[in-house]
Scaffold this active site. Structure first.
Site, mmCIF file in Angstrom:
data_model
loop_
_atom_site.group_PDB
_atom_site.id
_atom_site.type_symbol
_atom_site.label_atom_id
_atom_site.label_comp_id
_atom_site.label_asym_id
_atom_site.label_seq_id
_atom_site.Cartn_x
_atom_site.Cartn_y
_atom_site.Cartn_z
ATOM 1 N N GLU A 193 47.901 -20.649 -17.262
ATOM 2 C CA GLU A 193 47.103 -21.174 -18.420
ATOM 3 C C GLU A 193 46.259 -22.399 -17.688
ATOM 4 O OE1 GLU A 193 48.462 -24.350 -21.966
ATOM 5 O OE2 GLU A 193 49.730 -23.874 -20.417
ATOM 6 N N CYS B 107 51.691 -20.850 -23.157
ATOM 7 C CA CYS B 107 52.663 -21.940 -22.789
ATOM 8 C C CYS B 107 53.858 -21.783 -23.905
ATOM 9 C CB CYS B 107 51.914 -23.260 -23.100
ATOM 10 S SG CYS B 107 52.774 -24.699 -22.886
ATOM 11 N N LYS C 115 45.135 -19.682 -28.455
ATOM 12 C CA LYS C 115 46.136 -20.115 -28.920
ATOM 13 C C LYS C 115 46.534 -20.649 -30.401
ATOM 14 C CE LYS C 115 49.883 -23.361 -27.017
ATOM 15 N NZ LYS C 115 50.184 -24.507 -26.137
#
Length: 532
Positions: free
Chosen positions: A294, A411, A358
């Site tokens: 990430e 994440c 995300k």
């Protein structure tokens, strides 16, 4: 009549009669000790010592009215939650030391404030349990149901934060955790609370306590038996179309945010990715899928043609790189730009083949609640992105050129069971990229990796995971680790891609089977009351 063990009866009496600071201290210490059930310690039997004390403390929450007794129990629950989350989440303070000049002063507030807020859920669970409290063994089931519902709420309300849910005490054990394929970690939370609180009933008069403990032991054995059978008959196999290489670059977090380090970081990625591994292995050329973590760069990859071209030249024909990167676009009205925490798939020609933005952002890390108000008084989120990151508009499944399809998870999106996949449009594997370098060598990355691994059991899908500082891994559809890199190591791992299995009951029932636990407990409590 069954005799009560005198030592246990004395201990239960002492806890029941505790008041004031003693009662608060017992709850606080028990909460802190309960955190030992979570990674990296994994001392899950500790809950069988701490949860009975909570039942006895609730026994002692006596008051003239039921409501006042519930408020006393809620106070006990808040103290327990404070200890549990303080001991289990203290490591979040490390993130505030990455940019200590700006955020260091906030560390004590974060380390104490988050556990204090999360303790509100355990307070609600304890208070709810006391409202329906009855003498005898059924109160253990009341406790498990009420606290289980509070844990369920914690995982969903206010964007949700199901971190270290009590079900992980069972789910993180390979045999015991296989039942997550049926009820998910939320169902295992109800089961764990009932099983580990059951010893409290041994201090009661009568035969109900030993019978409940016997049932709890049988339940634990049944979970282990189910898991052993499932693993003994597990389907094995790997996808012959794809060899995976996962990068764990161990780039310091303060370095990753410096534009001046862009070339150094890119050189490190390329050199490590192309590192030979064994006879005849020449790095990039032998893998079909290369995964970087990430937020890999201190620049916008989509706006940096030279970096894309370098990646393209390094990849073998037909291979792809999947990497995290911040993405930015100017708004159509010219009022500024929006930025996303994104994942890109880059082809061997240096072009971006697919992008995922995300969706489930981290509060205070990637956005501020009441963003405009808090920014107006000088506060900002840890990523220091003015205005916070924008939220992605859809969940995606991305197809690799070789054929397999993956569901991207950035994440802590990997800790939300209900957001992973469905039986209607099913990927071949899960791909999780994360940057746990914020938290250094603390329990945080261990907990994150363990929780992500449970998603494979729930879904029946393998997972490929790249973490900047660890723990990177390839896990099969039963939660078995195929290959992994330890925390704090700079290295790559090579592994074949495990095959998925048929959709689990958790997937086909949309996870609703976990409701069987509170329903069964409620029926048992109700029928027991009618006999009294």
């Amino acid at each position: 009549m069954t005799r009560r063990p005198p030592g246990l009866f004395a201990l239960a009496s002492w806890a029941t009669l505790a008041h004031g600071w003693r009662r608060a201290a017992v709850a606080l210490v028990a909460g802190a000790a309960s955190a030992l059930a979570m990674p990296p310690f994994n001392l899950w039997p500790a809950l069988a010592l701490t949860l009975p004390f909570m039942v006895w403390l609730i026994d002692g929450a006596a008051a003239p009215s039921r409501l006042r007794a519930a408020l006393i129990a809620a106070w006990i629950g808040w103290c327990f939650g404070l200890g549990y989350f303080l001991a289990g989440l203290w490591w979040i303070g490390s993130a505030f030391l990455v940019d200590a000049d700006v955020f260091g002063w906030l560390m004590p507030f974060a380390v104490a404030g988050l556990p204090a807020l999360l303790g509100g859920f355990t307070a609600a669970g304890f208070g709810l349990a006391r409202l329906f409290w009855t003498p005898g063994w059924t109160r253990v089931l009341t406790f498990a149901t009420a606290l289980g519902l509070a844990e369920l709420a914690r995982g969903h309300l206010f964007t949700g934060f199901p971190w270290n849910s009590f079900g992980y005490a069972l789910a993180d054990q390979l045999w015991l955790g296989q039942f997550a394929s049926v009820v998910g970690v939320e169902g295992l939370t109800f089961a764990a609370l009932a099983i580990f609180a059951a010893p409290a009933a041994l201090a009661d008069a009568g035969r109900g306590g030993p019978r409940l403990v016997g049932a709890a032991i049988l339940g634990l054995l049944a979970l282990a038996g189910f898991g052993a059978l499932r693993l003994a008959t597990a389907e094995a196999g790997v996808d012959p179309r794809l060899q995976v290489r996962v990068l764990q670059p161990e780039i310091p977090q303060d370095m990753k945010s410096q534009e001046s380090e862009r070339d150094t970081i890119m050189d490190a990625y390329v050199a490590l990715s192309d590192e030979p591994r064994g006879p005849g292995h020449s790095g990039f050329a032998d893998v079909g899928l290369l995964v970087w973590p990430e937020s890999a760069f201190p620049f916008l990859l989509s706006r940096t043609p030279d970096a894309l071209a370098r990646i393209g030249r390094s990849l073998a024909p037909g291979s792809v790189l999947v990497t995290g990167s911040v993405r930015g676009e100017r708004r159509p009205d010219g009022s500024g730009a929006d930025f996303w925490n994104s994942l890109h798939m880059v082809g061997d020609d240096g072009s971006i083949l697919a992008t995922y933005d995300k969706i489930h952002l981290v509060p205070f890390g990637e956005f501020l609640p009441f963003q405009s108000l808090l920014e107006s008084i000088g506060l900002e989120q840890l990523t220091r992105q003015r205005g916070g990151f924008a939220t992605g508009d859809r969940r995606s499944i991305i197809a690799l050129p070789q054929g397999p399809r993956f569901r991207p998870l950035i994440c802590y999106e990997a800790i939300f069971p209900e957001e992973i996949a469905s039986s209607d449009d099913r990927p071949d594997f899960l791909l999780n990229i994360t940057n746990d370098a914020w938290f250094g060598r603390t329990p945080g990355p261990y907990q994150h990796a363990a929780q992500a691994r449970v998603r494979t059991v729930e879904q029946g899908l393998p997972m490929v995971r790249s973490a900047n500082g660890g723990i990177s891994s390839v896990v099969d559809a039963y939660g078995r680790t195929v290959a992994a890199l330890p925390l704090g190591v700079r290295d790559v791992l090579d592994a074949p891609l495990p095959l998925p299995i048929a959709p689990t009951m958790f997937v086909t029932t949309s996870g609703l089977l976990y409701l069987c636990f509170p329903i069964i407990f409620a029926v048992l409590v109700f029928t027991s009351r009618k006999r009294v």
